[in-house]
Design a protein around this motif. Sequence first.
Motif, PDB file in Angstrom:
ATOM      1  N   GLY A  13       0.786  -1.230   0.000  1.00  9.86           N
ATOM      2  CA  GLY A  13       0.000   0.000   0.000  1.00  9.86           C
ATOM      3  C   GLY A  13       0.816   1.277   0.000  1.00  9.86           C
ATOM      4  O   GLY A  13       0.270   2.368  -0.165  1.00  9.86           O
ATOM      5  N   THR A  14       2.132   1.197   0.155  1.00 13.84           N
ATOM      6  CA  THR A  14       2.993   2.374   0.143  1.00 13.84           C
ATOM      7  C   THR A  14       2.933   3.059  -1.215  1.00 13.84           C
ATOM      8  O   THR A  14       3.064   2.403  -2.257  1.00 13.84           O
ATOM      9  CB  THR A  14       4.460   1.982   0.441  1.00 13.84           C
ATOM     10  N   LEU A  15       2.724   4.368  -1.214  1.00 15.92           N
ATOM     11  CA  LEU A  15       2.651   5.138  -2.451  1.00 15.92           C
ATOM     12  C   LEU A  15       4.023   5.203  -3.108  1.00 15.92           C
ATOM     13  O   LEU A  15       5.006   5.589  -2.472  1.00 15.92           O
ATOM     14  CB  LEU A  15       2.141   6.549  -2.171  1.00 15.92           C
ATOM     15  N   VAL A  16       4.095   4.821  -4.383  1.00 17.70           N
ATOM     16  CA  VAL A  16       5.326   4.902  -5.164  1.00 17.70           C
ATOM     17  C   VAL A  16       5.352   6.202  -5.955  1.00 17.70           C
ATOM     18  O   VAL A  16       6.356   6.899  -5.985  1.00 17.70           O
ATOM     19  CB  VAL A  16       5.465   3.699  -6.124  1.00 17.70           C
ATOM     20  N   ALA A  17       4.217   6.533  -6.599  1.00 10.65           N
ATOM     21  CA  ALA A  17       4.155   7.732  -7.432  1.00 10.65           C
ATOM     22  C   ALA A  17       2.704   8.139  -7.655  1.00 10.65           C
ATOM     23  O   ALA A  17       1.802   7.307  -7.660  1.00 10.65           O
ATOM     24  CB  ALA A  17       4.834   7.481  -8.767  1.00 10.65           C
ATOM     25  N   ALA A  18       2.506   9.440  -7.846  1.00 13.29           N
ATOM     26  CA  ALA A  18       1.170   9.971  -8.137  1.00 13.29           C
ATOM     27  C   ALA A  18       1.211  10.745  -9.444  1.00 13.29           C
ATOM     28  O   ALA A  18       2.270  11.229  -9.856  1.00 13.29           O
ATOM     29  CB  ALA A  18       0.709  10.882  -7.001  1.00 13.29           C
ATOM     30  N   ASP A  19       0.061  10.832 -10.098  1.00 14.87           N
ATOM     31  CA  ASP A  19      -0.091  11.590 -11.338  1.00 14.87           C
ATOM     32  C   ASP A  19       0.890  11.130 -12.420  1.00 14.87           C
ATOM     33  O   ASP A  19       1.594  11.915 -13.029  1.00 14.87           O
ATOM     34  CB  ASP A  19       0.055  13.088 -11.073  1.00 14.87           C
ATOM     35  N   VAL A  20       0.930   9.815 -12.618  1.00 19.23           N
ATOM     36  CA  VAL A  20       1.827   9.181 -13.585  1.00 19.23           C
ATOM     37  C   VAL A  20       1.056   8.899 -14.869  1.00 19.23           C
ATOM     38  O   VAL A  20      -0.111   8.511 -14.828  1.00 19.23           O
ATOM     39  CB  VAL A  20       2.377   7.853 -13.002  1.00 19.23           C
ATOM     40  N   GLN A  21       1.713   9.051 -16.007  1.00 22.50           N
ATOM     41  CA  GLN A  21       1.077   8.766 -17.293  1.00 22.50           C
ATOM     42  C   GLN A  21       1.214   7.279 -17.600  1.00 22.50           C
ATOM     43  O   GLN A  21       2.307   6.719 -17.559  1.00 22.50           O
ATOM     44  CB  GLN A  21       1.732   9.589 -18.395  1.00 22.50           C
ATOM     45  N   LEU A  22       0.075   6.642 -17.899  1.00 22.66           N
ATOM     46  CA  LEU A  22       0.014   5.212 -18.161  1.00 22.66           C
ATOM     47  C   LEU A  22      -0.683   4.992 -19.499  1.00 22.66           C
ATOM     48  O   LEU A  22      -1.747   5.565 -19.744  1.00 22.66           O
ATOM     49  CB  LEU A  22      -0.762   4.527 -17.030  1.00 22.66           C
ATOM     50  N   TYR A  23      -0.072   4.208 -20.364  1.00 27.12           N
ATOM     51  CA  TYR A  23      -0.645   3.864 -21.675  1.00 27.12           C
ATOM     52  C   TYR A  23      -1.209   2.455 -21.553  1.00 27.12           C
ATOM     53  O   TYR A  23      -0.463   1.510 -21.328  1.00 27.12           O
ATOM     54  CB  TYR A  23       0.427   3.930 -22.757  1.00 27.12           C
ATOM     55  N   LEU A  24      -2.514   2.318 -21.707  1.00 29.13           N
ATOM     56  CA  LEU A  24      -3.209   1.074 -21.406  1.00 29.13           C
ATOM     57  C   LEU A  24      -3.840   0.458 -22.648  1.00 29.13           C
ATOM     58  O   LEU A  24      -4.518   1.135 -23.422  1.00 29.13           O
ATOM     59  CB  LEU A  24      -4.311   1.352 -20.370  1.00 29.13           C
ATOM     60  N   GLU A  25      -3.621  -0.837 -22.795  1.00 32.11           N
ATOM     61  CA  GLU A  25      -4.264  -1.629 -23.838  1.00 32.11           C
ATOM     62  C   GLU A  25      -5.068  -2.717 -23.148  1.00 32.11           C
ATOM     63  O   GLU A  25      -4.545  -3.413 -22.266  1.00 32.11           O
ATOM     64  CB  GLU A  25      -3.219  -2.255 -24.757  1.00 32.11           C
ATOM     65  N   GLU A  26      -6.339  -2.862 -23.511  1.00 33.39           N
ATOM     66  CA  GLU A  26      -7.196  -3.911 -22.957  1.00 33.39           C
ATOM     67  C   GLU A  26      -7.727  -4.751 -24.099  1.00 33.39           C
ATOM     68  O   GLU A  26      -8.209  -4.222 -25.096  1.00 33.39           O
ATOM     69  CB  GLU A  26      -8.369  -3.303 -22.192  1.00 33.39           C
ATOM     70  N   ILE A  27      -7.622  -6.073 -23.949  1.00 38.56           N
ATOM     71  CA  ILE A  27      -8.136  -6.984 -24.967  1.00 38.56           C
ATOM     72  C   ILE A  27      -8.889  -8.113 -24.285  1.00 38.56           C
ATOM     73  O   ILE A  27      -8.741  -8.342 -23.089  1.00 38.56           O
ATOM     74  CB  ILE A  27      -7.003  -7.567 -25.844  1.00 38.56           C
ATOM     75  N   GLU A  28      -9.694  -8.801 -25.062  1.00 39.55           N
ATOM     76  CA  GLU A  28     -10.373  -9.990 -24.566  1.00 39.55           C
ATOM     77  C   GLU A  28      -9.901 -11.160 -25.408  1.00 39.55           C
ATOM     78  O   GLU A  28      -9.950 -11.108 -26.643  1.00 39.55           O
ATOM     79  CB  GLU A  28     -11.884  -9.849 -24.651  1.00 39.55           C
ATOM     80  N   ARG A  29      -9.426 -12.198 -24.735  1.00 37.81           N
ATOM     81  CA  ARG A  29      -8.905 -13.376 -25.423  1.00 37.81           C
ATOM     82  C   ARG A  29      -9.548 -14.604 -24.805  1.00 37.81           C
ATOM     83  O   ARG A  29      -9.417 -14.832 -23.610  1.00 37.81           O
ATOM     84  CB  ARG A  29      -7.385 -13.413 -25.245  1.00 37.81           C
TER      85      ARG A  29
END
Length: 89
Positions: A13-29
């Motif tokens: 639960g320790t915070l590593v970083a806030a307000d980080v840009q994340l590029y997300l790909e979601e697929i169904e297989r």
Amino acid sequence: MVVHRCTIHQEDGTLVAADVQLYLEEIERDGVGEWYGTISVTESMSLLAGHRYRCVLDAGRTGEFLVRRTTSAGGSDRAAAFRGTGVLR
């Protein structure tokens, strides 16, 4: 890929970083949802390959992921490739 802002936490639960840009790909297989992508990592963040983390997206969804590798993204920034290890809720 869809771009999100997120916070990243260690497994405890320790915070590593806030307000980080994340590029997300979601697929169904085969009826199973998968998610993966990259995170822009600054020199002040310590995301390590082979470690698990939890992200909370700007839209409120959350999920655990495994960092697969980190690579140079030019300058002092890096890109961390990740794969979700469960459901992104």
